[in-house]
Design a protein around this motif. Structure first.
Motif, PDB file in Angstrom:
ATOM      1  N   VAL A   1       0.849  -1.185   0.000  1.00  0.00           N
ATOM      2  CA  VAL A   1       0.000   0.000   0.000  1.00  0.00           C
ATOM      3  C   VAL A   1       0.887   1.238   0.000  1.00  0.00           C
ATOM      4  O   VAL A   1       1.739   1.403   0.884  1.00  0.00           O
ATOM      5  CB  VAL A   1      -0.934   0.021   1.221  1.00  0.00           C
ATOM      6  CG1 VAL A   1      -1.808   1.278   1.205  1.00  0.00           C
ATOM      7  CG2 VAL A   1      -1.795  -1.241   1.270  1.00  0.00           C
TER       8      VAL A   1
ATOM      9  N   LEU B   1       0.887   5.061   0.651  1.00  0.00           N
ATOM     10  CA  LEU B   1       0.017   5.850   1.522  1.00  0.00           C
ATOM     11  C   LEU B   1      -0.071   7.325   1.151  1.00  0.00           C
ATOM     12  O   LEU B   1      -0.408   8.155   1.988  1.00  0.00           O
ATOM     13  CB  LEU B   1       0.499   5.717   2.973  1.00  0.00           C
ATOM     14  CG  LEU B   1       0.358   4.317   3.587  1.00  0.00           C
ATOM     15  CD1 LEU B   1       1.182   4.214   4.860  1.00  0.00           C
ATOM     16  CD2 LEU B   1      -1.107   3.993   3.869  1.00  0.00           C
TER      17      LEU B   1
ATOM     18  N   GLN C   1      -1.611  -1.124  -4.018  1.00  0.00           N
ATOM     19  CA  GLN C   1      -2.797  -0.305  -3.787  1.00  0.00           C
ATOM     20  C   GLN C   1      -2.342   1.103  -3.424  1.00  0.00           C
ATOM     21  O   GLN C   1      -1.473   1.289  -2.570  1.00  0.00           O
ATOM     22  CB  GLN C   1      -3.646  -0.896  -2.666  1.00  0.00           C
ATOM     23  CG  GLN C   1      -4.054  -2.347  -2.886  1.00  0.00           C
ATOM     24  CD  GLN C   1      -4.976  -2.560  -4.071  1.00  0.00           C
ATOM     25  OE1 GLN C   1      -5.043  -3.653  -4.641  1.00  0.00           O
ATOM     26  NE2 GLN C   1      -5.712  -1.520  -4.448  1.00  0.00           N
TER      27      GLN C   1
ATOM     28  N   ILE D   1      -3.171   5.328  -2.629  1.00  0.00           N
ATOM     29  CA  ILE D   1      -4.087   6.400  -2.239  1.00  0.00           C
ATOM     30  C   ILE D   1      -3.393   7.745  -2.451  1.00  0.00           C
ATOM     31  O   ILE D   1      -2.190   7.811  -2.706  1.00  0.00           O
ATOM     32  CB  ILE D   1      -4.568   6.272  -0.777  1.00  0.00           C
ATOM     33  CG1 ILE D   1      -3.383   6.316   0.196  1.00  0.00           C
ATOM     34  CG2 ILE D   1      -5.386   5.015  -0.589  1.00  0.00           C
ATOM     35  CD1 ILE D   1      -3.805   6.294   1.659  1.00  0.00           C
TER      36      ILE D   1
ATOM     37  N   MET E   1      -5.428   2.066  -8.337  1.00  0.00           N
ATOM     38  CA  MET E   1      -6.198   3.148  -7.729  1.00  0.00           C
ATOM     39  C   MET E   1      -7.419   3.410  -8.602  1.00  0.00           C
ATOM     40  O   MET E   1      -7.400   4.244  -9.494  1.00  0.00           O
ATOM     41  CB  MET E   1      -5.372   4.424  -7.565  1.00  0.00           C
ATOM     42  CG  MET E   1      -6.161   5.472  -6.818  1.00  0.00           C
ATOM     43  SD  MET E   1      -5.339   7.037  -6.342  1.00  0.00           S
ATOM     44  CE  MET E   1      -3.880   7.130  -7.275  1.00  0.00           C
TER      45      MET E   1
ATOM     46  N   TRP F   1     -11.436   7.130  -3.435  1.00  0.00           N
ATOM     47  CA  TRP F   1     -11.612   6.276  -2.259  1.00  0.00           C
ATOM     48  C   TRP F   1     -12.280   4.988  -2.724  1.00  0.00           C
ATOM     49  O   TRP F   1     -13.128   4.975  -3.615  1.00  0.00           O
ATOM     50  CB  TRP F   1     -12.418   6.966  -1.167  1.00  0.00           C
ATOM     51  CG  TRP F   1     -13.703   7.610  -1.605  1.00  0.00           C
ATOM     52  CD1 TRP F   1     -14.930   7.024  -1.717  1.00  0.00           C
ATOM     53  CD2 TRP F   1     -13.903   8.995  -1.976  1.00  0.00           C
ATOM     54  NE1 TRP F   1     -15.877   7.927  -2.130  1.00  0.00           N
ATOM     55  CE2 TRP F   1     -15.285   9.152  -2.299  1.00  0.00           C
ATOM     56  CE3 TRP F   1     -13.053  10.103  -2.051  1.00  0.00           C
ATOM     57  CZ2 TRP F   1     -15.811  10.370  -2.689  1.00  0.00           C
ATOM     58  CZ3 TRP F   1     -13.593  11.322  -2.453  1.00  0.00           C
ATOM     59  CH2 TRP F   1     -14.958  11.450  -2.765  1.00  0.00           C
TER      60      TRP F   1
ATOM     61  N   THR G   1     -12.405   0.266  -1.793  1.00  0.00           N
ATOM     62  CA  THR G   1     -12.104  -0.847  -0.892  1.00  0.00           C
ATOM     63  C   THR G   1     -11.629  -2.064  -1.675  1.00  0.00           C
ATOM     64  O   THR G   1     -11.878  -2.186  -2.879  1.00  0.00           O
ATOM     65  CB  THR G   1     -13.345  -1.284  -0.066  1.00  0.00           C
ATOM     66  OG1 THR G   1     -14.332  -1.820  -0.952  1.00  0.00           O
ATOM     67  CG2 THR G   1     -13.924  -0.129   0.724  1.00  0.00           C
TER      68      THR G   1
ATOM     69  N   TYR H   1      -9.659   2.378   1.707  1.00  0.00           N
ATOM     70  CA  TYR H   1      -8.718   3.404   1.272  1.00  0.00           C
ATOM     71  C   TYR H   1      -9.453   4.733   1.125  1.00  0.00           C
ATOM     72  O   TYR H   1     -10.403   4.837   0.334  1.00  0.00           O
ATOM     73  CB  TYR H   1      -8.084   3.004  -0.060  1.00  0.00           C
ATOM     74  CG  TYR H   1      -7.361   1.677  -0.009  1.00  0.00           C
ATOM     75  CD1 TYR H   1      -6.122   1.565   0.603  1.00  0.00           C
ATOM     76  CD2 TYR H   1      -7.934   0.526  -0.566  1.00  0.00           C
ATOM     77  CE1 TYR H   1      -5.455   0.344   0.657  1.00  0.00           C
ATOM     78  CE2 TYR H   1      -7.280  -0.697  -0.513  1.00  0.00           C
ATOM     79  CZ  TYR H   1      -6.038  -0.780   0.088  1.00  0.00           C
ATOM     80  OH  TYR H   1      -5.387  -1.992   0.144  1.00  0.00           O
TER      81      TYR H   1
ATOM     82  N   ASP I   1      -9.445   9.260   1.043  1.00  0.00           N
ATOM     83  CA  ASP I   1      -8.714  10.455   0.623  1.00  0.00           C
ATOM     84  C   ASP I   1      -8.881  11.506   1.709  1.00  0.00           C
ATOM     85  O   ASP I   1      -9.911  12.180   1.793  1.00  0.00           O
ATOM     86  CB  ASP I   1      -9.242  10.961  -0.718  1.00  0.00           C
ATOM     87  CG  ASP I   1      -8.424  12.124  -1.268  1.00  0.00           C
ATOM     88  OD1 ASP I   1      -7.506  12.595  -0.556  1.00  0.00           O
ATOM     89  OD2 ASP I   1      -8.695  12.557  -2.405  1.00  0.00           O
TER      90      ASP I   1
ATOM     91  N   CYS J   1      -6.863   2.963   5.580  1.00  0.00           N
ATOM     92  CA  CYS J   1      -5.618   3.606   5.156  1.00  0.00           C
ATOM     93  C   CYS J   1      -5.915   5.004   4.643  1.00  0.00           C
ATOM     94  O   CYS J   1      -6.789   5.189   3.781  1.00  0.00           O
ATOM     95  CB  CYS J   1      -4.939   2.797   4.049  1.00  0.00           C
ATOM     96  SG  CYS J   1      -4.594   1.076   4.466  1.00  0.00           S
TER      97      CYS J   1
ATOM     98  N   ASN K   1      -1.292   5.451   8.143  1.00  0.00           N
ATOM     99  CA  ASN K   1      -1.150   6.714   7.415  1.00  0.00           C
ATOM    100  C   ASN K   1       0.311   7.028   7.136  1.00  0.00           C
ATOM    101  O   ASN K   1       1.225   6.379   7.647  1.00  0.00           O
ATOM    102  CB  ASN K   1      -1.761   7.860   8.215  1.00  0.00           C
ATOM    103  CG  ASN K   1      -1.059   8.096   9.540  1.00  0.00           C
ATOM    104  OD1 ASN K   1      -1.460   7.497  10.554  1.00  0.00           O
ATOM    105  ND2 ASN K   1      -0.025   8.918   9.562  1.00  0.00           N
TER     106      ASN K   1
END
Length: 356
Positions: free
Chosen positions: A53, A55, A91, A93, A118, A122, A124, A144, A146, A206, A241
């Motif tokens: 992920v 972040l 993944q 964000i 992505m 936002w 899942t 996930y 924003d 996240c 985060n």
């Protein structure tokens, strides 16, 4: 292995039971290169992770300008180029620096890259983890978000700085507008429904901005007021985060708030303002979460040698029911009451914008 960007889709035939979390990776520094080497050792000598992920703040200082922006190659493709890195999803964000550029290009890059995932601002994913020795499985809902829309002060500060730097983007042009508040409300309703209807054994959320932090940006009073009641009500197991350029774990009301934001830039300072900080380090690295049948294992890993700096075991939560959810809400509201005045001017501004 099969995985999907689609919300609420199960990810079957898992190659591992671990997730890696890397924050603020948007600059091709020696530190990021070292992290890539250590991460490659992890995935090439052990089991493949479920996902890595990213972040947010994927590209400094002002995101990307289009889908052909060379920063995709410099900060992602070339850093994580080994074949093993193509065997699981990444993944992604958005962070505040990404909003300094064209965020739609980061979403669209999912159609060009087989691993960059992505699908929206936002979204899942739902993973199924097989515990082979016990012949059981666990489900993990990855949420996930924003956070651009959840901390007005941080976003306003970045917009102000970006204008001084003469950055240009749609997000900066819109600023704190009626559309900003509409998107905030839309995402908040989506998040509440997502958590309320979750039927997974574990829920990990996240975002980029921290909820709690003892470092430069500090804890977010607005996110504590808005998001923490939902996390407690629906039994979120952890929040992860970036944003602050440190590694840290702060536990509040049984929820670990994990900052993994030190992958490229120089470390930030700590200020010893949070009493519940369990771990803190000014070392480049990343967070790893391993899924067991009845618990999570959080490992904070150093980038220069791959050693585990800290390990925390978190028992699986019992989800809150509607009968005791109000108790959680009252407890959090009481804790945040002293901070309520900090939001009043923001709320007044929001109402004014919505009425225009």
């Amino acid at each position: 292995m099969r995985y999907s960007n689609a919300s609420e889709k199960d990810i079957q035939d898992a190659v591992g039971s671990e997730f890696y979390f890397i924050g603020d990776s948007g600059e091709a520094t020696d530190a990021l290169a070292a992290l890539g080497v250590v991460l490659h050792k992890h995935v090439s000598t052990g089991s493949r992770p479920e996902a890595v992920v990213l972040l947010g703040d994927n590209f400094y200082p002002d995101g990307v300008k289009g889908i052909d922006d060379p920063r995709f190659r410099i900060c992602f493709e070339e850093v994580f180029k080994q074949p093993e890195f193509h065997e699981f999803p990444w993944q992604v964000i958005l962070g505040n620096h990404d909003h300094g550029g064209d965020i739609q290009s980061q979403i669209d890059y999912s159609g060009r890259s087989s691993r960059w995932k992505m699908p929206a601002q936002w979204y899942t994913n739902r993973h199924i983890i097989e515990h082979l020795e016990m012949q059981t499985s666990s489900s993990v809902l990855m949420v996930y978000i924003d956070t651009w829309y959840f901390d007005l002060k941080e976003t306003e500060d970045f917009i102000r700085w970006s204008k001084e730097m003469k950055f240009e983007s749609k997000s900066l042009e819109l600023g704190i507008s009626k559309e900003y508040y509409n998107k905030r409300e839309k995402q908040l309703k989506w998040l509440e429904k997502t958590l309320r209807t979750a039927d997974s054994d574990f829920i990990l959320v996240c975002g980029h901005y921290p909820v709690y932090s003892d470092s430069f940006h500090g804890s977010s009073k607005e996110m504590i007021d808005t998001l923490v009641p939902l996390f407690l009500k629906y039994g979120v197991d952890a929040y992860i985060n970036g944003h602050d350029h440190v590694l840290q774990i702060i536990e509040k009301n049984g929820i670990p708030y994990i900052t993994s934001g030190l992958s490229t830039r120089n470390p930030a300072k700590f200020y010893s303002k949070e009493d519940d900080i369990e771990f803190k380090a000014q070392q480049h690295g990343f967070a790893a979460i391993k899924i067991f049948q009845d618990s999570l294992q959080i490992n904070m890993v150093a980038a220069h040698d791959g050693k585990v700096l800290h390990t925390k075991i978190v028992p699986k939560k019992q989800r809150e029911t509607s009968n005791n959810a109000s108790v959680c809400r009252k407890r959090v509201s009481a804790n945040a009451a002293s901070d309520a005045h900090s939001y009043q001017s923001h709320r007044d501004k929001e109402q004014l914008l919505k009425s225009n």
